[in-house]
Motif scaffolding. Sequence first.
Motif, PDB file in Angstrom:
ATOM      1  N   GLY A  16       0.814  -1.209   0.000  1.00  0.00           N
ATOM      2  CA  GLY A  16       0.000   0.000   0.000  1.00  0.00           C
ATOM      3  C   GLY A  16       0.845   1.255   0.000  1.00  0.00           C
ATOM      4  O   GLY A  16       0.518   2.246  -0.676  1.00  0.00           O
ATOM      5  N   THR A  17       1.953   1.253   0.748  1.00  0.00           N
ATOM      6  CA  THR A  17       2.820   2.429   0.816  1.00  0.00           C
ATOM      7  C   THR A  17       3.535   2.666  -0.505  1.00  0.00           C
ATOM      8  O   THR A  17       3.810   3.811  -0.869  1.00  0.00           O
ATOM      9  N   LEU A  18       3.837   1.599  -1.251  1.00  0.00           N
ATOM     10  CA  LEU A  18       4.409   1.770  -2.584  1.00  0.00           C
ATOM     11  C   LEU A  18       3.445   2.525  -3.496  1.00  0.00           C
ATOM     12  O   LEU A  18       3.874   3.266  -4.390  1.00  0.00           O
ATOM     13  N   LYS A  19       2.156   2.369  -3.246  1.00  0.00           N
ATOM     14  CA  LYS A  19       1.162   3.069  -4.065  1.00  0.00           C
ATOM     15  C   LYS A  19       1.001   4.522  -3.607  1.00  0.00           C
ATOM     16  O   LYS A  19       0.991   5.442  -4.428  1.00  0.00           O
ATOM     17  N   THR A  20       0.859   4.736  -2.309  1.00  0.00           N
ATOM     18  CA  THR A  20       0.590   6.088  -1.818  1.00  0.00           C
ATOM     19  C   THR A  20       1.834   6.961  -1.799  1.00  0.00           C
ATOM     20  O   THR A  20       1.788   8.136  -2.169  1.00  0.00           O
ATOM     21  N   CYS A  21       2.966   6.405  -1.378  1.00  0.00           N
ATOM     22  CA  CYS A  21       4.185   7.195  -1.245  1.00  0.00           C
ATOM     23  C   CYS A  21       5.015   7.169  -2.533  1.00  0.00           C
ATOM     24  O   CYS A  21       5.261   8.216  -3.144  1.00  0.00           O
TER      25      CYS A  21
END
Length: 510
Positions: free
Chosen positions: A482-487
Motif C-alpha cells: 500500500g505504501t508503494l502506491k501512496t508514497c
Amino acid sequence: MSDVPVLVNTAVAIVATVVLIVRFRVNPVISLVLGSLYLGLTTKLGLDKTVQTITKGFGDIMAEVGLLIAFGVLMGAILQEMGTIEQLVHRLIGLFGPKRLPYSLSLTIGTLLQSIYLDVLLVISAPLARSASRRIGPLGTPRMAVAMAIGLECGIVLVVPGVGALALAALLHVPLGTMLLWGLVLIIPTILISVALMTFLFRKGLWNVATDEAAQTHTAHIEAGDAGTSVEAASSEQRHSSVPHTSEHAAATTSTTNGPDANGADTPGATATATLDTPADGDRQNTDPSQSASEAPHLLLSFAPLLLALLMIATGAIADAADLHNRVLAFLADPVVALLVGLVGTVVVGRIRMGRKRVEDAIARGFKDSGQILILTAVGGSLAAVVAAGGLGDILRGYFGAESFAPLLLVWAIAAVLHIAVGSVTISAITAAGILAPLAPSLGIDPVLIALAAGTGSLFAVHVTSNTFWLLQSLMGQTTRGTLKTCTMGVSLASVVAIILLQPISLLFF
C-alpha cells in the motif's frame, strides 16, 4: 587535463558516494566529504587546492542559508510545542469538511508548515490524518496517506523555508523571494492535480483494502462507520493536553533504525514502527460547536509571525520584478531580517501562550535539529564547489547549451537518477544542483527554473530507502504494498506533474 579523466573521476566520485551511503550505511556527511576529496585529488585541484575548495564551498553555502535554516527550524520547533498542527487540522476540517481534507491538508503541509522538522511534522500530523480518514469513507486511508506524502516531499524542495529549497536557491544563486514566489506557483497546482489523479486511480481499483491496509486499519474503519466516529476530539484533546508536543513524545510514538538523516526524512535503510491500535484518541467525539470558532484567533496568532516573514520576502521579490528600488524596503525584505522578525514574533507568541520554560525547551530542540541540517547542507555545498572547480562545468558546456533539447527535462532526469540511487530527496537535489550550477549560463535559462527542475526530479521514486516511506507505512496503517502506491507512486506522479507544469511556466521567462 583532458575531458575523459574528469568525466570518469566525477562519475566515480558520485557512484562511490552513493555506494557508501546505500551499501555500507556510511553517514551522508562523511560520504559526501570523501567523495569531494577523491574528486578534488583526481582533477586539476590536486593536493594544493582540494581542501581549500571544500572548506570554501562549505563556508559559501553557510553564508547563504545558515541563518535562514536556523531561524526556520527554531520557528518550527516553537510552533510544534504550541500544538499548532492539531489546531490547524481541526480548523481545516471545520472550513472545508472531511471530503476536501486531503487537498487542504496537503497544501498546508507543503507550504505553511515547511519550517517544522519533517519527521516531527509527520509524527504529529499522521495520527490526526489517520483518524480523519475514517470520516472520508473506504478510501480514506489511501487518500490521506498520499496527500501527506505529496505535501511533505514537495514542500522540502519547492517552497521556502524548506531545507532543500533553501539549499537549491543558495547553490544556484537564486534570490529567496524569487524561489518562494515561483515555488508557490508550481507547488499549488502540482499538489491539487496529483492528489486528484491519485484519488481517481484509487476509485478505479488501484487500492485493495485486503492487501494494502493493515488489518487494524480496516477493522478501525468498520468500527468507525458503525459508531459515527468524529476526528474533532483528537485535535481538541491533544490541544488541551498537559503533555507538551516534544520530540520525546514523538519518539515514544515511532522508532527508527539508522535514524533520519539531516533532512529528517531520507536515510537509506531506515525502518519505522508505530502504535496502530489507538491513533490520537480519534474515536472520541467533540460536540462543542463553539470550540472551532474560539480556536481560530489563537491559530492565526500562532502563524502570524511566520506569515509576516514570508510576506516580507515575497514583497522584496515583487519589488525587484517591478524594478522598484528602496533601501528600507530592501533591508526589510532581506530573508535574514524577515525570518529574524518571524522568529522573534514566534518567541513572543510562544511565551504568551506557553510560558518562558516551554519556549526555551523548544528552542533547545530546534538548535539540535538545525545542527544536523546545517552540516548536511554545507557539505553538499562542498561537493558542488569541487565539481565546479574540477572543470566539469566547462566540459558540459561543450555538450549542452541553450539549443539543447528540453534542458529542464535534462535537469529533472539527472536529479531523478540521483534520487533513485541515493534515496534522499535533499541529497539528490543538492548534488544535482552542484553538478548543474556551472552549466546554468550555457543552458540559457533562469537559475530559478533549474532549481525547481532539480527539486522536482529529486522527488521521483521515493521508495524503501526513505525514512518517510516507513513512517507513512506505520503511522497510516498501510502495508508495504500500500505504501508503494501512496508514497512511491504518489510522489513520483507529483514529480512528473511538476516538470510538465514547469514547461509552460518557463515560457514566462523569455
